[in-house]
Scaffold this motif. Structure first.
Motif, PDB file in Angstrom:
ATOM      1  N   LEU A   1       1.267 -34.852 159.149  1.00  0.00           N
ATOM      2  CA  LEU A   1       1.319 -33.443 158.595  1.00  0.00           C
ATOM      3  C   LEU A   1       2.028 -33.364 157.117  1.00  0.00           C
ATOM      4  CD1 LEU A   1       3.156 -31.894 161.603  1.00  0.00           C
ATOM      5  CD2 LEU A   1       0.954 -31.617 161.080  1.00  0.00           C
ATOM      6  N   VAL A   2       3.065 -34.432 156.632  1.00  0.00           N
ATOM      7  CA  VAL A   2       3.351 -33.985 155.522  1.00  0.00           C
ATOM      8  C   VAL A   2       2.543 -34.293 154.379  1.00  0.00           C
ATOM      9  CG1 VAL A   2       5.891 -34.566 156.309  1.00  0.00           C
ATOM     10  CG2 VAL A   2       4.495 -36.451 155.367  1.00  0.00           C
ATOM     11  N   TYR A   3       1.438 -35.017 154.564  1.00  0.00           N
ATOM     12  CA  TYR A   3       0.488 -35.592 153.697  1.00  0.00           C
ATOM     13  C   TYR A   3      -0.768 -34.768 153.743  1.00  0.00           C
ATOM     14  CZ  TYR A   3       3.717 -39.481 153.244  1.00  0.00           C
ATOM     15  OH  TYR A   3       4.931 -40.391 153.047  1.00  0.00           O
ATOM     16  N   HIS A   4      -0.580 -33.937 154.745  1.00  0.00           N
ATOM     17  CA  HIS A   4      -1.879 -33.067 155.136  1.00  0.00           C
ATOM     18  C   HIS A   4      -2.261 -32.166 153.707  1.00  0.00           C
ATOM     19  CE1 HIS A   4      -4.855 -30.549 157.023  1.00  0.00           C
ATOM     20  NE2 HIS A   4      -5.036 -31.379 158.029  1.00  0.00           N
ATOM     21  N   PRO A   5      -3.606 -32.339 153.203  1.00  0.00           N
ATOM     22  CA  PRO A   5      -3.843 -31.392 152.049  1.00  0.00           C
ATOM     23  C   PRO A   5      -3.766 -29.986 152.026  1.00  0.00           C
ATOM     24  CG  PRO A   5      -5.722 -32.414 153.119  1.00  0.00           C
ATOM     25  CD  PRO A   5      -4.627 -33.005 153.794  1.00  0.00           C
ATOM     26  N   LYS A   6      -3.591 -29.429 153.440  1.00  0.00           N
ATOM     27  CA  LYS A   6      -3.377 -27.876 153.683  1.00  0.00           C
ATOM     28  C   LYS A   6      -2.090 -27.569 153.757  1.00  0.00           C
ATOM     29  CE  LYS A   6      -8.221 -27.359 154.963  1.00  0.00           C
ATOM     30  NZ  LYS A   6      -9.226 -26.841 156.033  1.00  0.00           N
TER      31      LYS A   6
END
Length: 593
Positions: free
Chosen positions: A258-263
């Protein structure tokens, strides 16, 4: 059970239509981890709804806040019961007051305050604030509590002022307040990584992000209290159905996705500084150190955080009577023992003057109070291991209470060396039932205040919260009063209380909660950014709560209060609409404590 007790519970059951958790009859069943496909679908839905939420008319925002509050009231009792069971508390016991106060009270109040702020914005274009004055440093100080006359009656002579940064002027105070509603963005998705210890934290973080900042939210439940997730989903169904909010589950792997998710546009974390560092710099020691040196973080999006504290209680020397010391010992005990000491603001280091006979009186009184409080379940992961290491490596250790299996005794470590730069209790938040004491300076209150302020600022880890205890007779001396105000000005903490339990400031909702500004990602301390802050102030330095040395009736957060649970329940019901009709009942029960 008395008639009045039945009456209060019946009022909650009028709201309640909650189902038993779909995950089983066990109220603390943990939902399974969300799959990656489910996470991606959820984020896509939030992203699609972000613009709609950012442009939602204020009347619909007010309606949404109201619906969320009503939904929460329906599940409040079930959430309290689940929290009690998970923490080894009988839901019918007076100790359940902790779950009512630290969960339902804060949330219901926060939602009401946000609704009132939105109504004020709709009618005047800005939020309401109290008196504005100047600190000794010349900064603006904005009174945000009491919020109304009911606060003034129930919490007599307690005030909260928000000290603004030096750059804030009276013009910018008005212009920058509620900034989202004056200069809205086009829609953002905020990830909130929930805390595992207190039921209200993740919820109030979400409320802040949604209504102060206009962002749709993805709340990832902490595995420690993920059992609360289904109740949150039921409570905030109105927001979830419109894709303005979603709740997901899982551990570190889900968090990393989640933390690195582009959205995901930004992250808010309540938890450990170690978690923050792993998110920003990585969990490989050497590689993380190299990234930090080269200033090449793994995370390339904004992250705000609240990361705990080695919380000091600074006792200013003065002419305290035994009765006054006992009263303040109960305040400190509440800050130490509440939630089994698993709180980011739990009292951890008593800072007192050298060669002052009052120091021993305070410690003895605190130990006497704690001896009357039964040991608690060490429900938070790793607590017993942390406790064992601390006790093993220290002398002057006193254990109070007969701890059963799975419990930890209240543990005092006295006479720490103030000059020991390697003292672990200065550097690491224990997050278990340990409190220490240290003596610095001397019994001259002016000299002590300067030494104590420098000591906690430079030696104790964290910038979140600090408490000062001072006698009103001492402050009648203009030089002592000046030194005291200078100490408040110089303390590098985002939340400061005088003569009161720090948890009260957290629950006011109007007061901002967060670390003192100025930390960097390389030395994050207690974090960055403020939550709650229902007045939607911008340019905050710290919040300062002041209370009398003693008060009547006895505060309901004292462990010795015989009707604490009923007081907390009645407060929740009153906070729905700040109902005057419910005030007499609160006062009557509070006086029976």
């Amino acid at each position: 059970m008395s008639t009045k007790h039945i009456h209060v519970m019946d009022k909650f059951r009028e709201f309640s239509s909650y189902p038993i958790s779909q995950y089983g009859q066990d109220k603390t069943s943990t939902p399974p981890a969300s799959s990656q496909a489910k996470l991606d679908e959820t984020i896509a839905n939030l992203r699609e709804a972000a613009w709609k939420f950012a442009t939602l008319p204020i009347e619909k925002r007010i309606a949404l806040v109201t619906s969320m509050q009503q939904g929460y009231l329906k599940v409040a009792e079930a959430m309290v019961q689940a929290g009690c069971i998970a923490k080894g508390i009988s839901p019918d016991s007076n100790l359940a007051a902790e779950e009512w106060a630290s969960g339902a009270w804060g949330v219901v109040r926060h939602l009401r305050l946000v609704r009132e702020s939105l109504q004020s914005i709709a009618s005047t274009g800005n939020t309401k604030i109290g008196k504005v004055k100047r600190t000794v440093a010349g900064n603006l100080a904005v009174q945000v509590y009491p919020n109304n006359a009911i606060d003034g009656i129930l919490f007599k002579d307690i005030t909260v002022d928000v000290h603004m940064k030096p750059s804030v002027t009276e013009l910018s105070l008005a212009a920058d307040r509620a900034s989202f509603y004056k200069k809205p963005h086009q829609g953002k998705v905020a990830l909130v990584l929930g805390a595992g210890n207190i039921a209200s934290i993740g919820i109030m973080d979400v409320i802040t992000k949604m209504f102060n900042e206009g962002k749709v939210c993805l709340l990832k439940m902490n595995p420690v209290n993920a059992y609360l997730g289904p109740y949150i989903e039921e409570a905030f169904k109105a927001a979830i159905d419109q894709k303005f909010l979603a709740v997901v589950y899982g551990g570190a792997e889900v968090g990393r996705h989640l933390v690195y998710h582009p959205k995901i546009d930004e992250v808010h974390l309540t938890g450990s500084d170690k978690t923050y560092e792993q998110i920003v710099w990585g969990n490989n020691g050497e590689e993380a150190d190299e990234r930090r040196t080269q200033n090449q973080p793994l995370l390339h999006k904004p992250i705000t955080a609240e990361l705990g504290n080695v919380s000091p209680i600074i006792v200013v020397p003065g002419p305290y009577t035994d009765k006054e010391i006992r009263f303040q010992a109960e305040q400190i005990a509440a800050a130490f023992t509440m939630n089994a000491s698993f709180m980011c603001c739990a009292a951890k280091v008593l800072v007192m003057p050298k060669n002052w006979d009052g120091a021993a009186r305070f410690v003895n009184a605190l130990q006497d109070v704690c001896a009357e409080i039964p040991p608690r379940n060490a429900y938070y992961p790793g607590a017993e291991d942390r406790w064992q290491v601390i006790v093993k490596n220290h002398s002057n250790v006193s254990q109070i209470g007969q701890a059963s299996s799975g419990q930890l005794p209240w543990t005092f470590i006295t006479d720490l060396n103030p000059d020991d730069t390697n003292e672990v209790l200065y550097k690491v938040e224990p997050f278990c039932s340990v409190i220490a004491s240290v003596q610095v300076g001397n019994a001259n209150p002016i000299e002590f205040l300067q030494v104590a302020t420098d000591f906690v600022n430079s030696r104790l880890w964290g910038t979140l919260n600090a408490t000062l205890i001072v006698h009103p007779k001492s402050l009648k001396d203009t030089k002592v009063n000046s030194a005291f105000e200078q100490a408040i000005n110089h303390l590098k903490y985002g939340a400061i209380t005088v003569n009161s339990f720090i948890g009260l400031l957290f629950c006011t909702g109007t007061a901002p909660w967060g670390a003192y500004p100025g930390s960097t990602s390389k030395d994050i301390q207690s974090g960055n950014g403020f939550v709650h802050n229902s007045c939607m102030l911008d340019g905050i330095e710290k919040a300062v709560l002041r209370a009398p040395l003693m008060s009547f009736p006895k505060p309901a957060w004292f462990a010795s209060h015989r009707e604490a649970k009923i007081v907390a329940q009645k407060l929740v019901m009153m906070e729905e609409n700040a109902s005057w009709s419910k005030v007499p009942g609160i006062v009557i029960v509070a006086m029976q404590g």
